[in-house]
Scaffold this motif. Structure first.
Motif, mmCIF file in Angstrom:
data_model
loop_
_atom_site.group_PDB
_atom_site.id
_atom_site.type_symbol
_atom_site.label_atom_id
_atom_site.label_comp_id
_atom_site.label_asym_id
_atom_site.label_seq_id
_atom_site.Cartn_x
_atom_site.Cartn_y
_atom_site.Cartn_z
ATOM 1 N N THR A 45 0.822 -1.184 0.000
ATOM 2 C CA THR A 45 0.000 0.000 0.000
ATOM 3 C C THR A 45 0.859 1.238 0.000
ATOM 4 O OG1 THR A 45 -1.728 -1.156 1.219
ATOM 5 C CG2 THR A 45 -1.788 1.254 1.266
ATOM 6 N N ALA A 46 0.583 2.168 -0.916
ATOM 7 C CA ALA A 46 1.337 3.407 -0.994
ATOM 8 C C ALA A 46 0.543 4.521 -0.343
ATOM 9 C CB ALA A 46 1.598 3.758 -2.456
ATOM 10 N N ALA A 47 1.240 5.570 0.101
ATOM 11 C CA ALA A 47 0.560 6.719 0.669
ATOM 12 C C ALA A 47 -0.243 7.410 -0.408
ATOM 13 C CB ALA A 47 1.596 7.693 1.245
ATOM 14 N N PRO A 48 -1.497 7.749 -0.130
ATOM 15 C CA PRO A 48 -2.327 8.382 -1.151
ATOM 16 C C PRO A 48 -1.814 9.769 -1.492
ATOM 17 C CG PRO A 48 -3.440 8.414 0.964
ATOM 18 C CD PRO A 48 -2.217 7.558 1.139
ATOM 19 N N ALA A 49 -1.983 10.166 -2.742
ATOM 20 C CA ALA A 49 -1.573 11.498 -3.156
ATOM 21 C C ALA A 49 -2.552 12.525 -2.615
ATOM 22 C CB ALA A 49 -1.519 11.579 -4.671
ATOM 23 N N GLU A 50 -2.059 13.744 -2.390
ATOM 24 C CA GLU A 50 -2.917 14.819 -1.933
ATOM 25 C C GLU A 50 -2.882 15.944 -2.949
ATOM 26 O OE1 GLU A 50 -2.173 16.212 1.973
ATOM 27 O OE2 GLU A 50 -2.454 14.270 2.925
ATOM 28 N N ALA A 51 -4.021 16.568 -3.185
ATOM 29 C CA ALA A 51 -4.089 17.718 -4.076
ATOM 30 C C ALA A 51 -4.064 18.987 -3.253
ATOM 31 C CB ALA A 51 -5.369 17.660 -4.903
ATOM 32 N N THR A 52 -3.579 20.061 -3.835
ATOM 33 C CA THR A 52 -3.578 21.339 -3.150
ATOM 34 C C THR A 52 -4.895 22.039 -3.399
ATOM 35 O OG1 THR A 52 -2.587 22.369 -5.084
ATOM 36 C CG2 THR A 52 -1.088 21.579 -3.380
ATOM 37 N N ALA A 53 -5.212 22.991 -2.540
ATOM 38 C CA ALA A 53 -6.469 23.713 -2.686
ATOM 39 C C ALA A 53 -6.510 24.432 -4.025
ATOM 40 C CB ALA A 53 -6.637 24.719 -1.545
ATOM 41 N N ALA A 54 -7.668 24.367 -4.687
ATOM 42 C CA ALA A 54 -7.798 24.982 -6.000
ATOM 43 C C ALA A 54 -7.897 26.496 -5.876
ATOM 44 C CB ALA A 54 -9.050 24.444 -6.695
ATOM 45 N N PRO A 55 -7.369 27.226 -6.866
ATOM 46 C CA PRO A 55 -7.530 28.682 -6.880
ATOM 47 C C PRO A 55 -8.970 29.053 -7.208
ATOM 48 C CG PRO A 55 -6.491 27.933 -8.908
ATOM 49 C CD PRO A 55 -6.594 26.737 -8.003
ATOM 50 N N ALA A 56 -9.279 30.321 -7.124
ATOM 51 C CA ALA A 56 -10.624 30.772 -7.452
ATOM 52 C C ALA A 56 -10.985 30.335 -8.859
ATOM 53 C CB ALA A 56 -10.708 32.284 -7.338
ATOM 54 N N ALA A 57 -12.232 29.887 -9.052
ATOM 55 C CA ALA A 57 -12.639 29.305 -10.327
ATOM 56 C C ALA A 57 -12.380 30.239 -11.498
ATOM 57 C CB ALA A 57 -14.116 28.925 -10.264
ATOM 58 N N ALA A 58 -12.625 31.546 -11.307
ATOM 59 C CA ALA A 58 -12.483 32.480 -12.420
ATOM 60 C C ALA A 58 -11.047 32.563 -12.911
ATOM 61 C CB ALA A 58 -12.971 33.862 -12.004
ATOM 62 N N GLY A 59 -10.107 32.197 -12.047
ATOM 63 C CA GLY A 59 -8.695 32.311 -12.420
ATOM 64 C C GLY A 59 -8.061 31.005 -12.814
ATOM 65 N N MET A 60 -8.827 30.004 -13.221
ATOM 66 C CA MET A 60 -8.298 28.683 -13.528
ATOM 67 C C MET A 60 -7.318 28.740 -14.695
ATOM 68 S SD MET A 60 -9.998 25.777 -11.975
ATOM 69 C CE MET A 60 -8.771 26.267 -10.789
ATOM 70 N N ALA A 61 -6.177 28.119 -14.505
ATOM 71 C CA ALA A 61 -5.185 28.025 -15.574
ATOM 72 C C ALA A 61 -5.651 27.031 -16.628
ATOM 73 C CB ALA A 61 -3.844 27.593 -14.988
ATOM 74 N N ALA A 62 -5.017 27.057 -17.782
ATOM 75 C CA ALA A 62 -5.397 26.179 -18.883
ATOM 76 C C ALA A 62 -5.190 24.711 -18.502
ATOM 77 C CB ALA A 62 -4.580 26.517 -20.125
ATOM 78 N N VAL A 92 -10.080 26.106 -19.701
ATOM 79 C CA VAL A 92 -10.182 24.682 -19.365
ATOM 80 C C VAL A 92 -11.101 23.992 -20.377
ATOM 81 C CG1 VAL A 92 -10.812 22.983 -17.612
ATOM 82 C CG2 VAL A 92 -9.851 25.188 -16.922
ATOM 83 N N LYS A 93 -10.649 22.864 -20.888
ATOM 84 C CA LYS A 93 -11.458 22.067 -21.801
ATOM 85 C C LYS A 93 -11.822 20.764 -21.106
ATOM 86 C CE LYS A 93 -11.494 19.740 -26.291
ATOM 87 N NZ LYS A 93 -10.706 19.408 -27.511
ATOM 88 N N VAL A 94 -13.116 20.419 -21.101
ATOM 89 C CA VAL A 94 -13.591 19.206 -20.427
ATOM 90 C C VAL A 94 -14.189 18.257 -21.461
ATOM 91 C CG1 VAL A 94 -15.157 18.262 -18.691
ATOM 92 C CG2 VAL A 94 -14.111 20.512 -18.331
ATOM 93 N N THR A 95 -13.771 16.999 -21.397
ATOM 94 C CA THR A 95 -14.319 15.956 -22.255
ATOM 95 C C THR A 95 -14.861 14.837 -21.384
ATOM 96 O OG1 THR A 95 -12.683 16.447 -23.971
ATOM 97 C CG2 THR A 95 -13.854 14.351 -24.141
ATOM 98 N N ASN A 96 -16.129 14.504 -21.566
ATOM 99 C CA ASN A 96 -16.763 13.398 -20.834
ATOM 100 C C ASN A 96 -16.922 12.207 -21.765
ATOM 101 O OD1 ASN A 96 -17.516 14.870 -18.267
ATOM 102 N ND2 ASN A 96 -18.590 16.139 -19.758
ATOM 103 N N GLU A 97 -16.516 11.037 -21.301
ATOM 104 C CA GLU A 97 -16.553 9.848 -22.139
ATOM 105 C C GLU A 97 -17.121 8.659 -21.383
ATOM 106 O OE1 GLU A 97 -12.976 8.908 -24.519
ATOM 107 O OE2 GLU A 97 -12.036 10.591 -23.458
ATOM 108 N N ALA A 98 -17.678 7.714 -22.145
ATOM 109 C CA ALA A 98 -18.086 6.401 -21.623
ATOM 110 C C ALA A 98 -17.390 5.353 -22.483
ATOM 111 C CB ALA A 98 -19.598 6.237 -21.666
ATOM 112 N N PRO A 99 -16.102 5.074 -22.224
ATOM 113 C CA PRO A 99 -15.336 4.166 -23.090
ATOM 114 C C PRO A 99 -15.894 2.749 -23.066
ATOM 115 C CG PRO A 99 -13.893 5.413 -21.616
ATOM 116 C CD PRO A 99 -15.285 5.601 -21.125
ATOM 117 N N ALA A 100 -15.834 2.100 -24.211
ATOM 118 C CA ALA A 100 -16.182 0.683 -24.264
ATOM 119 C C ALA A 100 -15.185 -0.097 -23.416
ATOM 120 C CB ALA A 100 -16.152 0.196 -25.708
ATOM 121 N N ASP A 101 -15.660 -1.190 -22.804
ATOM 122 C CA ASP A 101 -14.808 -2.015 -21.943
ATOM 123 C C ASP A 101 -14.152 -1.136 -20.876
ATOM 124 O OD1 ASP A 101 -13.699 -4.349 -21.033
ATOM 125 O OD2 ASP A 101 -12.084 -4.407 -22.516
ATOM 126 N N TYR A 102 -14.991 -0.339 -20.225
ATOM 127 C CA TYR A 102 -14.560 0.725 -19.319
ATOM 128 C C TYR A 102 -13.525 0.289 -18.294
ATOM 129 C CZ TYR A 102 -15.008 4.228 -15.546
ATOM 130 O OH TYR A 102 -14.765 5.155 -14.562
#
Length: 462
Positions: A45-62, A92-102
């Motif tokens: 078992t590895a230590a889980p990764a942690e994310a940092t707090a996100a900046p304000a939504a309006a200032g989201m980087a690419a 920010v570009k978002v792509t939602n998918e339902a891959p076959a053999d998910y």
């Protein structure tokens, strides 16, 4: 051992995806929500990764964000949510998918350090994936994000608690299933029976059995209309009845299989007698020729326990008769009902290159505006109770649609264990439920063997 190495070792042990309830066995009985099966070997078992707090939504980087879900129905709703997110976060570009053999594709991608930034998780394997350290610890983000805290405060708390694995959020609940009784209302009235929706508070196992016998039609030795399905698997079938009678599959701490205890034995005996004694529940030969849902839609099955996801299909495709739903029959012994739910959640890829943006998108997916979109899409119930009101609106059909919300009071998540995966547990379950329902083993014999084999797995993992 590094997190990447541990993840690859873990994913190498994951087997073929396990189907869940609309036509296959068990969780594939839903057809909508299959769960990944995983290997049996002990993994580092590895230590889980942690994310940092996100900046304000309006200032989201690419960033280019990929979101994967295992069946196509939610994609249209997710795309609508993504559109509103990208209008605010133009880089920010978002792509939602339902891959076959998910599940196979997902596991392969994750093992290679790739894959989607966010992916959907099935509650039956959430604990085992979280315990292996391959999911991002989202707790620091939840604590720092007032918007997400508001989202969770307005959500179904039992689901929130389930996704708080060992005190931390490695995922967040997004939507959930419930199990209800579908019935052919026109045929029920034709046979002179009061529609179940009108008496559901009093409708118990004995009435269910009486109704099934009255509704069954025979032509000599052939059955032309089956009264009620009683041999569905763990998700839409027997576990709901067992829980209503005071039994369960695992103890509350998931340390022991208790399916062989008296409360469960009694529920199984009732269901088995409907098949083998009364012959009012579809035979194995009938089910092999035509699946349960199809049999209901073609007018050869009068009542069937089924998942809430079936309503969408019936609303769109059923034209020959009027159907309705009600809560499952209650136990005459306890006076109580039981239920199962598959709480579908969102998790973040430890290798995502845009964790801040991914977190902002997860938060957006759980806002009321987004969850309202999910509700109107008639997919599954949104996790937010204020949005779920739209999902349970009877104008979506059927007229007693609110019954699917009523069962939330007593519904609890499908069994999960932090080491033994769903696929491992379900193997003996699937084998022995077939032996019991087809009459090759008595209820006592089959459940004793089932519990013994599952407990061997739990003991080996402890």
């Amino acid at each position: 051992m590094s997190a990447t190495t541990s993840r690859r070792v873990f994913l190498k042990g994951i087997g073929t995806a396990v189907a869940v309830s609309a036509g296959a066995a068990a969780l594939a009985a839903c057809g909508a929500t299959p769960a990944p099966s995983q290997g049996t070997e002990s993994q580092a078992t590895a230590a889980p990764a942690e994310a940092t707090a996100a900046p304000a939504a309006a200032g989201m980087a690419a960033a280019d964000l990929n979101v994967w879900v295992w069946w196509p129905d939610p994609v249209e709703s997710l795309n609508q949510m993504a559109t509103s997110f990208m209008e605010t976060n133009t880089a920010v570009k978002v792509t939602n998918e339902a891959p076959a053999d998910y599940w196979t594709k997902l596991q392969t991608a994750l093992a290679g350090g790739a894959g989607p930034d966010i992916y959907f998780m099935n509650n039956v394997n959430y604990w085992s994936w979280a315990s292996k350290g391959i999911l991002v610890d989202l707790d620091p983000l939840v604590s720092a994000d007032a918007g997400m805290q508001d989202n969770l405060a307005n959500s179904w708390q039992d689901a929130i608690d389930f996704y708080k694995f060992e005190g931390k959020n490695y995922g967040l609940p997004y939507m959930y299933t419930t199990v209800i009784l579908y019935y052919n209302e026109d045929y029920m009235k034709e046979k002179g029976l009061t529609p179940v929706a009108e008496i559901e508070d009093d409708f118990d196992w004995n009435m269910f059995r009486e109704y099934a016998n009255t509704l069954t039609e025979r032509d000599g030795d052939s059955v032309t209309m089956w009264g009620g399905q009683s041999t569905d698997g763990i998700e839409t079938g027997w576990l709901n009845f067992s829980r209503g009678n005071g039994g369960d599959f695992l103890t509350p701490d998931s340390s022991k299989c208790i399916v062989d205890e008296p409360a469960s034995v009694e529920a199984w005996q009732f269901l088995t007698d409907m098949r083998l004694v009364d012959n009012v529940s579809p035979s194995p030969e009938a089910l092999q020729a035509e699946g349960t849902r199809s049999m209901f839609m073609t007018g050869r099955l009068a009542m069937m326990p089924g998942g809430s996801w079936v309503m969408k299909t019936l609303n769109e495709q059923l034209t020959d008769f009027t159907y309705n739903i009600a809560v499952l029959p209650k136990s005459p012994n306890t006076g109580g009902n039981g239920g199962t739910t598959n709480v579908v959640g969102l998790v973040m890829n430890t290798d995502s290159k845009g964790k801040d943006q991914a977190w902002a998108l997860m938060t957006h997916y759980l806002t009321k505006d987004s969850q309202d979109i999910l509700a109107k899409g008639n997919i599954l119930a949104p996790i937010r109770n204020d949005s779920a009101e739209l999902y349970y609106d009877p104008t979506l059909g059927p007229t007693n649609r609110a019954a699917a919300f009523k069962v939330q009071q007593w519904t609890t998540p499908l069994p999960a264990h932090k080491t033994v995966t769903w696929g491992e547990m379900y193997k003996p379950v699937g084998e022995w439920q077939t032996e019991i329902f087809e009459g090759r083993a008595t209820v006592d014999e089959g459940l004793t063997a089932m519990a013994s084999e599952v407990n061997d797995l739990l003991t080996a993992a402890s």
